[in-house]
Design a protein around this motif. Structure first.
Motif, PDB file in Angstrom:
ATOM      1  N   ILE A  15     -22.245  51.526  11.478  1.00 51.58           N
ATOM      2  CA  ILE A  15     -23.050  51.936  12.448  1.00 51.58           C
ATOM      3  C   ILE A  15     -23.344  53.332  12.893  1.00 51.58           C
ATOM      4  O   ILE A  15     -22.142  53.818  13.466  1.00 51.58           O
ATOM      5  CB  ILE A  15     -22.954  50.945  13.726  1.00 51.58           C
ATOM      6  CG1 ILE A  15     -23.280  49.512  13.179  1.00 51.58           C
ATOM      7  CG2 ILE A  15     -23.951  51.452  14.696  1.00 51.58           C
ATOM      8  CD1 ILE A  15     -22.884  48.425  14.497  1.00 51.58           C
ATOM      9  N   LEU A  16     -24.212  54.153  12.534  1.00 44.61           N
ATOM     10  CA  LEU A  16     -24.255  55.535  13.182  1.00 44.61           C
ATOM     11  C   LEU A  16     -24.290  55.709  14.637  1.00 44.61           C
ATOM     12  O   LEU A  16     -25.348  55.144  15.212  1.00 44.61           O
ATOM     13  CB  LEU A  16     -24.882  56.431  12.450  1.00 44.61           C
ATOM     14  CG  LEU A  16     -24.927  56.720  10.665  1.00 44.61           C
ATOM     15  CD1 LEU A  16     -26.281  57.308  10.263  1.00 44.61           C
ATOM     16  CD2 LEU A  16     -23.709  57.460  10.403  1.00 44.61           C
ATOM     17  N   ASN A  17     -23.392  55.988  15.266  1.00 43.47           N
ATOM     18  CA  ASN A  17     -23.431  56.030  16.570  1.00 43.47           C
ATOM     19  C   ASN A  17     -24.419  57.140  17.271  1.00 43.47           C
ATOM     20  O   ASN A  17     -24.145  58.431  16.869  1.00 43.47           O
ATOM     21  CB  ASN A  17     -22.094  56.227  17.098  1.00 43.47           C
ATOM     22  CG  ASN A  17     -21.820  55.659  18.885  1.00 43.47           C
ATOM     23  OD1 ASN A  17     -22.979  55.564  19.270  1.00 43.47           O
ATOM     24  ND2 ASN A  17     -20.737  55.870  19.358  1.00 43.47           N
ATOM     25  N   LYS A  18     -25.526  57.011  17.932  1.00 45.27           N
ATOM     26  CA  LYS A  18     -26.188  57.953  18.549  1.00 45.27           C
ATOM     27  C   LYS A  18     -25.743  58.407  19.904  1.00 45.27           C
ATOM     28  O   LYS A  18     -25.984  59.637  20.377  1.00 45.27           O
ATOM     29  CB  LYS A  18     -27.808  57.213  18.942  1.00 45.27           C
ATOM     30  CG  LYS A  18     -28.520  57.095  17.668  1.00 45.27           C
ATOM     31  CD  LYS A  18     -29.660  56.469  17.961  1.00 45.27           C
ATOM     32  CE  LYS A  18     -30.641  56.274  16.770  1.00 45.27           C
ATOM     33  NZ  LYS A  18     -32.125  55.908  16.806  1.00 45.27           N
ATOM     34  N   GLN A  19     -24.528  57.649  20.428  1.00 42.15           N
ATOM     35  CA  GLN A  19     -24.193  58.034  21.792  1.00 42.15           C
ATOM     36  C   GLN A  19     -23.015  59.102  21.745  1.00 42.15           C
ATOM     37  O   GLN A  19     -22.868  59.873  22.631  1.00 42.15           O
ATOM     38  CB  GLN A  19     -23.762  56.760  22.418  1.00 42.15           C
ATOM     39  CG  GLN A  19     -25.016  55.812  22.875  1.00 42.15           C
ATOM     40  CD  GLN A  19     -24.477  54.601  23.615  1.00 42.15           C
ATOM     41  OE1 GLN A  19     -23.212  54.694  24.071  1.00 42.15           O
ATOM     42  NE2 GLN A  19     -25.201  53.743  23.929  1.00 42.15           N
ATOM     43  N   HIS A  20     -22.084  58.868  20.826  1.00 48.58           N
ATOM     44  CA  HIS A  20     -20.969  59.629  20.539  1.00 48.58           C
ATOM     45  C   HIS A  20     -20.897  59.829  19.182  1.00 48.58           C
ATOM     46  O   HIS A  20     -21.605  59.590  18.195  1.00 48.58           O
ATOM     47  CB  HIS A  20     -19.844  58.900  21.106  1.00 48.58           C
ATOM     48  CG  HIS A  20     -19.775  58.513  22.533  1.00 48.58           C
ATOM     49  ND1 HIS A  20     -19.965  59.405  23.538  1.00 48.58           N
ATOM     50  CD2 HIS A  20     -20.190  57.189  23.082  1.00 48.58           C
ATOM     51  CE1 HIS A  20     -20.000  58.721  24.639  1.00 48.58           C
ATOM     52  NE2 HIS A  20     -20.150  57.663  24.657  1.00 48.58           N
ATOM     53  N   HIS A  21     -19.709  60.658  18.791  1.00 50.98           N
ATOM     54  CA  HIS A  21     -19.310  60.882  17.672  1.00 50.98           C
ATOM     55  C   HIS A  21     -18.683  59.800  16.481  1.00 50.98           C
ATOM     56  O   HIS A  21     -18.900  59.925  15.533  1.00 50.98           O
ATOM     57  CB  HIS A  21     -18.507  62.158  17.417  1.00 50.98           C
ATOM     58  CG  HIS A  21     -19.265  63.494  17.800  1.00 50.98           C
ATOM     59  ND1 HIS A  21     -20.097  64.231  17.101  1.00 50.98           N
ATOM     60  CD2 HIS A  21     -18.960  64.298  18.767  1.00 50.98           C
ATOM     61  CE1 HIS A  21     -20.457  65.206  17.771  1.00 50.98           C
ATOM     62  NE2 HIS A  21     -19.770  65.493  19.025  1.00 50.98           N
ATOM     63  N   ASN A  22     -18.118  58.970  17.299  1.00 51.30           N
ATOM     64  CA  ASN A  22     -17.560  57.849  16.798  1.00 51.30           C
ATOM     65  C   ASN A  22     -18.484  56.893  16.289  1.00 51.30           C
ATOM     66  O   ASN A  22     -19.037  56.522  16.965  1.00 51.30           O
ATOM     67  CB  ASN A  22     -16.212  57.225  17.642  1.00 51.30           C
ATOM     68  CG  ASN A  22     -16.920  56.625  18.890  1.00 51.30           C
ATOM     69  OD1 ASN A  22     -17.861  57.443  19.698  1.00 51.30           O
ATOM     70  ND2 ASN A  22     -16.802  55.531  19.301  1.00 51.30           N
ATOM     71  N   SER A  23     -18.207  56.484  15.018  1.00 48.48           N
ATOM     72  CA  SER A  23     -19.226  55.382  14.358  1.00 48.48           C
ATOM     73  C   SER A  23     -18.361  54.078  13.874  1.00 48.48           C
ATOM     74  O   SER A  23     -17.150  54.317  13.823  1.00 48.48           O
ATOM     75  CB  SER A  23     -19.863  56.232  13.294  1.00 48.48           C
ATOM     76  OG  SER A  23     -20.682  57.061  13.710  1.00 48.48           O
ATOM     77  N   PHE A  24     -19.029  53.395  13.770  1.00 51.72           N
ATOM     78  CA  PHE A  24     -18.370  51.992  13.235  1.00 51.72           C
ATOM     79  C   PHE A  24     -18.423  51.968  11.840  1.00 51.72           C
ATOM     80  O   PHE A  24     -19.458  52.154  11.093  1.00 51.72           O
ATOM     81  CB  PHE A  24     -19.282  50.551  13.775  1.00 51.72           C
ATOM     82  CG  PHE A  24     -18.864  49.536  13.282  1.00 51.72           C
ATOM     83  CD1 PHE A  24     -17.737  48.703  13.818  1.00 51.72           C
ATOM     84  CD2 PHE A  24     -19.469  48.620  12.222  1.00 51.72           C
ATOM     85  CE1 PHE A  24     -17.284  47.666  13.207  1.00 51.72           C
ATOM     86  CE2 PHE A  24     -18.793  47.456  11.611  1.00 51.72           C
ATOM     87  CZ  PHE A  24     -17.932  46.915  12.262  1.00 51.72           C
ATOM     88  N   TYR A  25     -17.213  51.653  11.098  1.00 46.73           N
ATOM     89  CA  TYR A  25     -17.220  51.611   9.703  1.00 46.73           C
ATOM     90  C   TYR A  25     -16.363  50.587   9.439  1.00 46.73           C
ATOM     91  O   TYR A  25     -15.046  50.530   9.843  1.00 46.73           O
ATOM     92  CB  TYR A  25     -16.363  52.999   9.295  1.00 46.73           C
ATOM     93  CG  TYR A  25     -16.314  53.180   7.809  1.00 46.73           C
ATOM     94  CD1 TYR A  25     -17.146  53.698   6.953  1.00 46.73           C
ATOM     95  CD2 TYR A  25     -14.967  52.942   7.313  1.00 46.73           C
ATOM     96  CE1 TYR A  25     -17.152  53.707   5.638  1.00 46.73           C
ATOM     97  CE2 TYR A  25     -14.880  53.022   5.909  1.00 46.73           C
ATOM     98  CZ  TYR A  25     -15.541  53.738   5.194  1.00 46.73           C
ATOM     99  OH  TYR A  25     -15.427  53.748   3.751  1.00 46.73           O
ATOM    100  N   GLN A  26     -16.782  49.436   8.713  1.00 47.36           N
ATOM    101  CA  GLN A  26     -16.011  48.166   8.260  1.00 47.36           C
ATOM    102  C   GLN A  26     -16.025  47.959   6.806  1.00 47.36           C
ATOM    103  O   GLN A  26     -17.188  47.889   6.278  1.00 47.36           O
ATOM    104  CB  GLN A  26     -16.586  47.141   8.990  1.00 47.36           C
ATOM    105  CG  GLN A  26     -15.997  45.781   8.615  1.00 47.36           C
ATOM    106  CD  GLN A  26     -14.530  45.729   8.952  1.00 47.36           C
ATOM    107  OE1 GLN A  26     -14.133  45.623  10.142  1.00 47.36           O
ATOM    108  NE2 GLN A  26     -13.526  45.822   8.082  1.00 47.36           N
ATOM    109  N   GLN A  27     -14.804  48.278   6.254  1.00 48.11           N
ATOM    110  CA  GLN A  27     -14.895  47.972   4.806  1.00 48.11           C
ATOM    111  C   GLN A  27     -15.134  46.457   4.697  1.00 48.11           C
ATOM    112  O   GLN A  27     -14.528  45.746   5.285  1.00 48.11           O
ATOM    113  CB  GLN A  27     -13.702  48.476   4.095  1.00 48.11           C
ATOM    114  CG  GLN A  27     -13.456  49.989   3.931  1.00 48.11           C
ATOM    115  CD  GLN A  27     -12.284  50.544   3.457  1.00 48.11           C
ATOM    116  OE1 GLN A  27     -11.133  49.849   3.226  1.00 48.11           O
ATOM    117  NE2 GLN A  27     -12.171  51.795   3.014  1.00 48.11           N
TER     118      GLN A  27
END
Length: 225
Positions: free
Chosen positions: A64-76
């Motif tokens: 999930i590319l985060n539009k609010q902050h730099h941290n994104s969700f990344y799940q292998q």
């Protein structure tokens, strides 16, 4: 942003081993389930959701590319990860540490499509893992060969503002109980299921034939000419 531009951005920003975009959702919201409180809490991640394929194992990842902050969700996506759809608009994810996360989208049809694909990938990963364990050959070089039709999906577009009333607290206050049936099956029955599943796999038959040729298991019995 077109597909090529998005792919380049993902490689530069998230993972240089990303080779293909498999599925997209324009907007998704990340939630975390509190085991102690028994309720869902909205995370600080929301934006486009992208399912990608990688050039190395694990072959698939959810972003999930985060539009609010730099941290994104990344799940292998591995055989240790469980996915369940507890609500038409919510996919629950249990990671290898048994932490529970949620992916919410306004469109239930999109969530259903994503859940179906994630289940297919999980099944492929599980069969590949079992195949390696049974044959003890191939190692990391062995590739699963899913049917192309599983991933023959195009980005789904939808319009409209996300209705905030759907995000009211009571919507997420129910607990999450994952299906543990596979974990309580007796070992003998579990092995029987594995063998039946692999016996119908083209990959299993190919690898078994390779083992037979390599180990010369088809040589003639003694006494035969």
């Amino acid at each position: 942003m077109d597909r090529d531009g998005l792919l380049t951005m993902l490689r530069n920003r998230i993972d240089k081993l990303i080779s293909e975009i498999v599925f997209e959702i324009q907007h998704a919201v990340y939630y975390v389930f509190s085991q102690t409180a028994g309720s869902w809490n909205k995370g600080d991640i929301e934006g486009p959701l992208i399912l990608v394929k990688r050039s190395q194992e694990p072959q698939y990842c959810l972003i999930i590319l985060n539009k609010q902050h730099h941290n994104s969700f990344y799940q292998q996506i591995t055989s240790d990860i469980m996915f369940e759809k507890k609500h038409p608009q919510l996919i629950c994810i249990r990671d290898k540490n048994k932490g529970v996360h949620g992916i919410w989208s306004v469109n239930s049809d999109i969530i259903e499509s994503l859940h179906r694909i994630l289940q297919d990938i999980a099944n492929i990963n599980s069969q590949s893992k079992m195949l390696k364990s049974l044959l003890s050959i191939g190692g990391d070089n062995m590739q699963a060969r899913p049917s192309d039709s599983i991933f023959d999906s195009k980005p789904i577009q939808f319009e409209g503002k996300m209705p905030e009333e759907v995000l009211r607290p009571e919507f997420f206050q129910k607990g999450v109980v994952f299906d543990e049936r596979n974990e309580v099956i007796a070992e003998r029955d579990k092995m029987k299921e594995i063998i039946v599943a692999l016996a119908t796999s083209e990959q299993f038959l190919d690898m078994l034939a390779s083992v037979i040729r390599t180990r010369d298991l088809v040589s003639k019995p003694q006494g035969m000419e």
